[in-house]
Design a protein around this motif. Sequence first.
Motif, PDB file in Angstrom:
ATOM      1  N   LEU A   1       8.704 -10.147 -13.913  1.00  0.00           N
ATOM      2  CA  LEU A   1       8.836 -10.041 -15.371  1.00  0.00           C
ATOM      3  C   LEU A   1       7.829  -9.035 -15.922  1.00  0.00           C
ATOM      4  N   ALA A   2       6.613  -9.031 -15.376  1.00  0.00           N
ATOM      5  CA  ALA A   2       5.610  -8.060 -15.810  1.00  0.00           C
ATOM      6  C   ALA A   2       6.059  -6.638 -15.494  1.00  0.00           C
ATOM      7  N   VAL A   3       6.705  -6.442 -14.345  1.00  0.00           N
ATOM      8  CA  VAL A   3       7.231  -5.116 -13.989  1.00  0.00           C
ATOM      9  C   VAL A   3       8.245  -4.653 -15.031  1.00  0.00           C
ATOM     10  N   CYS A   4       9.132  -5.557 -15.440  1.00  0.00           N
ATOM     11  CA  CYS A   4      10.124  -5.204 -16.461  1.00  0.00           C
ATOM     12  C   CYS A   4       9.443  -4.863 -17.785  1.00  0.00           C
ATOM     13  N   PHE A   5       8.426  -5.643 -18.169  1.00  0.00           N
ATOM     14  CA  PHE A   5       7.704  -5.372 -19.414  1.00  0.00           C
ATOM     15  C   PHE A   5       7.009  -4.007 -19.366  1.00  0.00           C
ATOM     16  N   ILE A   6       6.337  -3.726 -18.254  1.00  0.00           N
ATOM     17  CA  ILE A   6       5.594  -2.472 -18.142  1.00  0.00           C
ATOM     18  C   ILE A   6       6.553  -1.282 -18.097  1.00  0.00           C
ATOM     19  N   THR A   7       7.668  -1.423 -17.386  1.00  0.00           N
ATOM     20  CA  THR A   7       8.656  -0.336 -17.332  1.00  0.00           C
ATOM     21  C   THR A   7       9.237  -0.064 -18.715  1.00  0.00           C
ATOM     22  N   ALA A   8       9.549  -1.128 -19.451  1.00  0.00           N
ATOM     23  CA  ALA A   8      10.061  -0.958 -20.816  1.00  0.00           C
ATOM     24  C   ALA A   8       9.025  -0.295 -21.712  1.00  0.00           C
ATOM     25  N   THR A   9       7.747  -0.602 -21.494  1.00  0.00           N
ATOM     26  CA  THR A   9       6.682  -0.009 -22.304  1.00  0.00           C
ATOM     27  C   THR A   9       6.495   1.466 -21.984  1.00  0.00           C
ATOM     28  N   LEU A  10       6.498   1.812 -20.703  1.00  0.00           N
ATOM     29  CA  LEU A  10       6.196   3.184 -20.298  1.00  0.00           C
ATOM     30  C   LEU A  10       7.343   4.148 -20.558  1.00  0.00           C
ATOM     31  N   TYR A  11       8.577   3.706 -20.352  1.00  0.00           N
ATOM     32  CA  TYR A  11       9.703   4.646 -20.354  1.00  0.00           C
ATOM     33  C   TYR A  11      10.770   4.345 -21.403  1.00  0.00           C
ATOM     34  N   LEU A  12      10.851   3.113 -21.889  1.00  0.00           N
ATOM     35  CA  LEU A  12      11.917   2.747 -22.826  1.00  0.00           C
ATOM     36  C   LEU A  12      11.398   2.509 -24.234  1.00  0.00           C
ATOM     37  N   GLY A  13      10.216   3.010 -24.530  1.00  0.00           N
ATOM     38  CA  GLY A  13       9.714   2.955 -25.893  1.00  0.00           C
ATOM     39  C   GLY A  13       9.103   1.649 -26.317  1.00  0.00           C
TER      40      GLY A  13
ATOM     41  N   ILE B   1       0.834  -1.200   0.000  1.00  0.00           N
ATOM     42  CA  ILE B   1       0.000   0.000   0.000  1.00  0.00           C
ATOM     43  C   ILE B   1       0.872   1.255   0.000  1.00  0.00           C
ATOM     44  N   SER B   2       1.948   1.247   0.784  1.00  0.00           N
ATOM     45  CA  SER B   2       2.819   2.421   0.852  1.00  0.00           C
ATOM     46  C   SER B   2       3.502   2.696  -0.477  1.00  0.00           C
ATOM     47  N   TYR B   3       3.963   1.648  -1.165  1.00  0.00           N
ATOM     48  CA  TYR B   3       4.712   1.850  -2.400  1.00  0.00           C
ATOM     49  C   TYR B   3       3.829   1.938  -3.633  1.00  0.00           C
ATOM     50  N   GLU B   4       2.557   1.528  -3.509  1.00  0.00           N
ATOM     51  CA  GLU B   4       1.648   1.712  -4.634  1.00  0.00           C
ATOM     52  C   GLU B   4       1.404   3.189  -4.908  1.00  0.00           C
ATOM     53  N   ILE B   5       1.432   3.998  -3.857  1.00  0.00           N
ATOM     54  CA  ILE B   5       1.151   5.431  -4.038  1.00  0.00           C
ATOM     55  C   ILE B   5       2.221   6.097  -4.907  1.00  0.00           C
ATOM     56  N   PRO B   6       3.520   6.015  -4.575  1.00  0.00           N
ATOM     57  CA  PRO B   6       4.507   6.612  -5.487  1.00  0.00           C
ATOM     58  C   PRO B   6       4.585   5.893  -6.832  1.00  0.00           C
ATOM     59  N   GLN B   7       4.306   4.576  -6.848  1.00  0.00           N
ATOM     60  CA  GLN B   7       4.348   3.858  -8.118  1.00  0.00           C
ATOM     61  C   GLN B   7       3.292   4.388  -9.082  1.00  0.00           C
ATOM     62  N   VAL B   8       2.065   4.540  -8.592  1.00  0.00           N
ATOM     63  CA  VAL B   8       0.986   5.031  -9.447  1.00  0.00           C
ATOM     64  C   VAL B   8       1.224   6.484  -9.838  1.00  0.00           C
ATOM     65  N   MET B   9       1.665   7.298  -8.888  1.00  0.00           N
ATOM     66  CA  MET B   9       1.877   8.714  -9.181  1.00  0.00           C
ATOM     67  C   MET B   9       3.055   8.925 -10.126  1.00  0.00           C
ATOM     68  N   ALA B  10       3.991   7.967 -10.164  1.00  0.00           N
ATOM     69  CA  ALA B  10       5.113   8.081 -11.101  1.00  0.00           C
ATOM     70  C   ALA B  10       4.657   7.892 -12.544  1.00  0.00           C
TER      71      ALA B  10
ATOM     72  N   ALA C   1      13.151   6.126 -12.755  1.00  0.00           N
ATOM     73  CA  ALA C   1      13.845   5.722 -11.532  1.00  0.00           C
ATOM     74  C   ALA C   1      12.864   5.507 -10.387  1.00  0.00           C
ATOM     75  N   LEU C   2      11.887   6.409 -10.250  1.00  0.00           N
ATOM     76  CA  LEU C   2      10.919   6.293  -9.160  1.00  0.00           C
ATOM     77  C   LEU C   2       9.995   5.097  -9.363  1.00  0.00           C
ATOM     78  N   PHE C   3       9.501   4.923 -10.584  1.00  0.00           N
ATOM     79  CA  PHE C   3       8.581   3.814 -10.861  1.00  0.00           C
ATOM     80  C   PHE C   3       9.270   2.473 -10.682  1.00  0.00           C
ATOM     81  N   PHE C   4      10.478   2.344 -11.188  1.00  0.00           N
ATOM     82  CA  PHE C   4      11.184   1.059 -11.097  1.00  0.00           C
ATOM     83  C   PHE C   4      11.540   0.740  -9.648  1.00  0.00           C
ATOM     84  N   THR C   5      11.927   1.761  -8.881  1.00  0.00           N
ATOM     85  CA  THR C   5      12.243   1.543  -7.466  1.00  0.00           C
ATOM     86  C   THR C   5      11.006   1.108  -6.692  1.00  0.00           C
ATOM     87  N   ALA C   6       9.885   1.800  -6.910  1.00  0.00           N
ATOM     88  CA  ALA C   6       8.645   1.418  -6.229  1.00  0.00           C
ATOM     89  C   ALA C   6       8.180   0.034  -6.672  1.00  0.00           C
TER      90      ALA C   6
END
Length: 413
Positions: free
Chosen positions: A257-269, A159-168, A208-213
């Motif tokens: 693995l889903a986190v890596c896929f979503i991060t690559a989609t959102l920030y790495l094109g 719950i604590s890390y969902e907030i910065p993750q979503v806001m990122a 950086a913030l999204f991947f850390t969260a």
Amino acid sequence: MADALTQLGFASWLSVLIASIIKVTLILVGGSVGMMFLTWYERRAISYMQDRRGPNRVGPQGLLQPISEAIKTMTKEDATPREADRIVHFLAPVVMLGATVLSFAVIPWGRMFPVDLNAAVLFVIATGGLHSIGMMMAGWGSNNKFALLGGMRGVAQLISYEIPQVMAIIPVVLMTGSMSLQKIVEAQNDFGGLGWFVFSPVGLLGFALFFTASLAEGERTPFDIPEADSEIIAGYMTEYSGMKFAVFYLSNYMSNLAVCFITATLYLGGGNGPGVDALGGFAGGLLSLIYFLLKSFALFFIMVLIRATVPRLRVDQLMGFAWKFLLPLVLVNILSASFWVALLRWDQQWPQLTEWFGAPSTADATNWGRLAIAVVLTLLINAGAVALIMRLTNRNVQKHLYTTDEELALGLS
């Protein structure tokens, strides 16, 4: 796929049903095989970093080690505590795995989009929130104090890390004007396929913030306190064995693995890169898939590197990091994204800006003056915020450097 089955003579409802079953089967089978490979890769990589051999006995270079461990897991007794809530105890790993599989429904694979939802970002966030329910079900249903403590730790952490993750993610939505993952990927196809958001100050900090969260959401080191083996045995998984434990393990690696896929989609094109548009057709789609997988596995390597080098945080450090460091930075980054959008897109909304620096950029022409101002301004805002928050954090650390744990617990610091 459903259209192809309909053309073969199947009824439309049956075509949709068969296509859905095939997709879910591919995700589960591919996820299982991918998890086996990732466990082998992680153990070999960490052993190399720590000057060890790692798995090397079963098969060439230990490649068959995951298969032997899978057989061992399937043959283990599936025990359930006598005083446990059997229904909740059984459903907990099912909820965890189901939430992970749902997130794969909207993740684009290069130029291939399984489902293009207008609110795909919201869908991913919603399915990710189900993990906390599965954790708490496992902790409560086990009727074990260590499991309950691990479940409560996990829920508090998620719950604590969902907030910065979503806001990122909000700056990405502001910069694209859409919550569709397909639109987000298409928005990063400028400059020969290298117009990735990570190359902008707003996107770099957001990445950086999204991947850390997300590391905390996936219970990766140094945020793995829900299953801290040195403190609470295995946390919420303490009373699980056999295939139920394997399902938790599968869910954990598939979510990473889903986190890596979503991060690559959102920030790495996503699948964007040099040569994709030039090739086009099947070759361009294949190259796009290769780019996407390379970016995703590079992110997973960063996860492995962090696990091999960074020690686990204490509970107070973990919670403080979310609320005192990540949250202020995501708020500042949203402000920077607002300036970015205004400087690059506003025309009639701010006539003086158009008079000074010309019309906003279009698909055919880039206004380099506006772009340069946006880069410099957002870079100064974000760099200043990071420096200020790090200075305040270091001052707080120095203040408590010589404070004992007993004094901290009693509030005497």
